[in-house]
Design a protein around this motif. Sequence first.
Motif, mmCIF file in Angstrom:
data_model
loop_
_atom_site.group_PDB
_atom_site.id
_atom_site.type_symbol
_atom_site.label_atom_id
_atom_site.label_comp_id
_atom_site.label_asym_id
_atom_site.label_seq_id
_atom_site.Cartn_x
_atom_site.Cartn_y
_atom_site.Cartn_z
ATOM 1 N N MET A 43 0.832 -1.207 0.000
ATOM 2 C CA MET A 43 0.000 0.000 0.000
ATOM 3 C C MET A 43 0.866 1.257 0.000
ATOM 4 O O MET A 43 0.555 2.231 -0.688
ATOM 5 C CB MET A 43 -0.955 -0.016 1.192
ATOM 6 C CG MET A 43 -2.062 -1.041 1.036
ATOM 7 S SD MET A 43 -3.261 -1.037 2.375
ATOM 8 C CE MET A 43 -2.408 -2.034 3.586
ATOM 9 N N LEU A 44 1.945 1.216 0.771
ATOM 10 C CA LEU A 44 2.862 2.356 0.801
ATOM 11 C C LEU A 44 3.468 2.599 -0.569
ATOM 12 O O LEU A 44 3.450 3.719 -1.082
ATOM 13 C CB LEU A 44 3.967 2.105 1.830
ATOM 14 C CG LEU A 44 5.050 3.180 1.942
ATOM 15 C CD1 LEU A 44 4.457 4.471 2.470
ATOM 16 C CD2 LEU A 44 6.171 2.696 2.836
ATOM 17 N N TRP A 45 4.018 1.536 -1.190
ATOM 18 C CA TRP A 45 4.625 1.690 -2.520
ATOM 19 C C TRP A 45 3.580 2.149 -3.536
ATOM 20 O O TRP A 45 3.883 2.987 -4.386
ATOM 21 C CB TRP A 45 5.272 0.392 -2.991
ATOM 22 C CG TRP A 45 6.366 -0.173 -2.127
ATOM 23 C CD1 TRP A 45 6.556 -1.492 -1.834
ATOM 24 C CD2 TRP A 45 7.432 0.512 -1.450
ATOM 25 N NE1 TRP A 45 7.653 -1.662 -1.012
ATOM 26 C CE2 TRP A 45 8.209 -0.444 -0.769
ATOM 27 C CE3 TRP A 45 7.798 1.846 -1.347
ATOM 28 C CZ2 TRP A 45 9.326 -0.112 -0.007
ATOM 29 C CZ3 TRP A 45 8.910 2.186 -0.584
ATOM 30 C CH2 TRP A 45 9.657 1.214 0.065
ATOM 31 N N LEU A 46 2.364 1.606 -3.461
ATOM 32 C CA LEU A 46 1.311 2.004 -4.400
ATOM 33 C C LEU A 46 0.986 3.486 -4.248
ATOM 34 O O LEU A 46 0.854 4.210 -5.238
ATOM 35 C CB LEU A 46 0.053 1.151 -4.187
ATOM 36 C CG LEU A 46 -1.140 1.473 -5.071
ATOM 37 C CD1 LEU A 46 -0.813 1.271 -6.550
ATOM 38 C CD2 LEU A 46 -2.341 0.606 -4.670
ATOM 39 N N TYR A 47 0.864 3.937 -3.005
ATOM 40 C CA TYR A 47 0.530 5.347 -2.791
ATOM 41 C C TYR A 47 1.672 6.256 -3.237
ATOM 42 O O TYR A 47 1.442 7.283 -3.873
ATOM 43 C CB TYR A 47 0.176 5.622 -1.329
ATOM 44 C CG TYR A 47 -0.349 7.025 -1.176
ATOM 45 C CD1 TYR A 47 -1.639 7.339 -1.581
ATOM 46 C CD2 TYR A 47 0.465 8.048 -0.695
ATOM 47 C CE1 TYR A 47 -2.120 8.637 -1.488
ATOM 48 C CE2 TYR A 47 -0.006 9.343 -0.594
ATOM 49 C CZ TYR A 47 -1.300 9.638 -0.993
ATOM 50 O OH TYR A 47 -1.774 10.918 -0.913
ATOM 51 N N ILE A 48 2.906 5.864 -2.915
ATOM 52 C CA ILE A 48 4.054 6.674 -3.345
ATOM 53 C C ILE A 48 4.105 6.735 -4.870
ATOM 54 O O ILE A 48 4.369 7.787 -5.449
ATOM 55 C CB ILE A 48 5.371 6.120 -2.764
ATOM 56 C CG1 ILE A 48 5.425 6.378 -1.256
ATOM 57 C CG2 ILE A 48 6.585 6.717 -3.463
ATOM 58 C CD1 ILE A 48 6.558 5.666 -0.543
ATOM 59 N N ASP A 49 3.829 5.606 -5.524
ATOM 60 C CA ASP A 49 3.900 5.553 -6.985
ATOM 61 C C ASP A 49 2.761 6.284 -7.674
ATOM 62 O O ASP A 49 2.946 6.860 -8.740
ATOM 63 C CB ASP A 49 3.912 4.095 -7.466
ATOM 64 C CG ASP A 49 5.200 3.372 -7.123
ATOM 65 O OD1 ASP A 49 6.189 4.032 -6.746
ATOM 66 O OD2 ASP A 49 5.220 2.129 -7.221
ATOM 67 N N THR A 50 1.547 6.228 -7.086
ATOM 68 C CA THR A 50 0.373 6.777 -7.769
ATOM 69 C C THR A 50 -0.245 7.994 -7.085
ATOM 70 O O THR A 50 -0.934 8.767 -7.748
ATOM 71 C CB THR A 50 -0.730 5.705 -7.905
ATOM 72 O OG1 THR A 50 -1.238 5.390 -6.604
ATOM 73 C CG2 THR A 50 -0.215 4.463 -8.610
ATOM 74 N N GLY A 51 -0.071 8.115 -5.760
ATOM 75 C CA GLY A 51 -0.730 9.188 -5.025
ATOM 76 C C GLY A 51 -2.239 9.034 -4.993
ATOM 77 O O GLY A 51 -2.965 9.962 -4.669
#
Length: 116
Positions: A43-51
């Motif tokens: 979830m962290l990587w997804l949010y960092i990647d996509t916002g």
Amino acid sequence: MLYYVAKVAITAVLVVLIAEISKRSSFTGALLASVPLTSVLAMLWLYIDTGDGGRVSALASSVFWLVLPSLALFIALPLLLAKGVNFYLGLAVSIAITALCYWLMVTVLHFYGVEL
């Protein structure tokens, strides 16, 4: 490219660290392994990647539904090992049972209109 290497390194270090801690204390290793580190990292990587909070929310909801059938592995494997089944065979059978449970969960959720 360095960003992806960092993501893989952080994730791998956590998995190896949990395995090493488990050698010393099965309780502490189990506690750390039961924390949804992989999900939190994803979830962290997804949010960092996509916002995109919506995508993170969808991922979290899907993870919730798919955690339930994953519990089959943690029921089947100890039972098989207690019956004297070889570790690798027990692990393979437990994974197969878990895969069947995943299929059943997705099928039932789809029947009730829940899309993952």
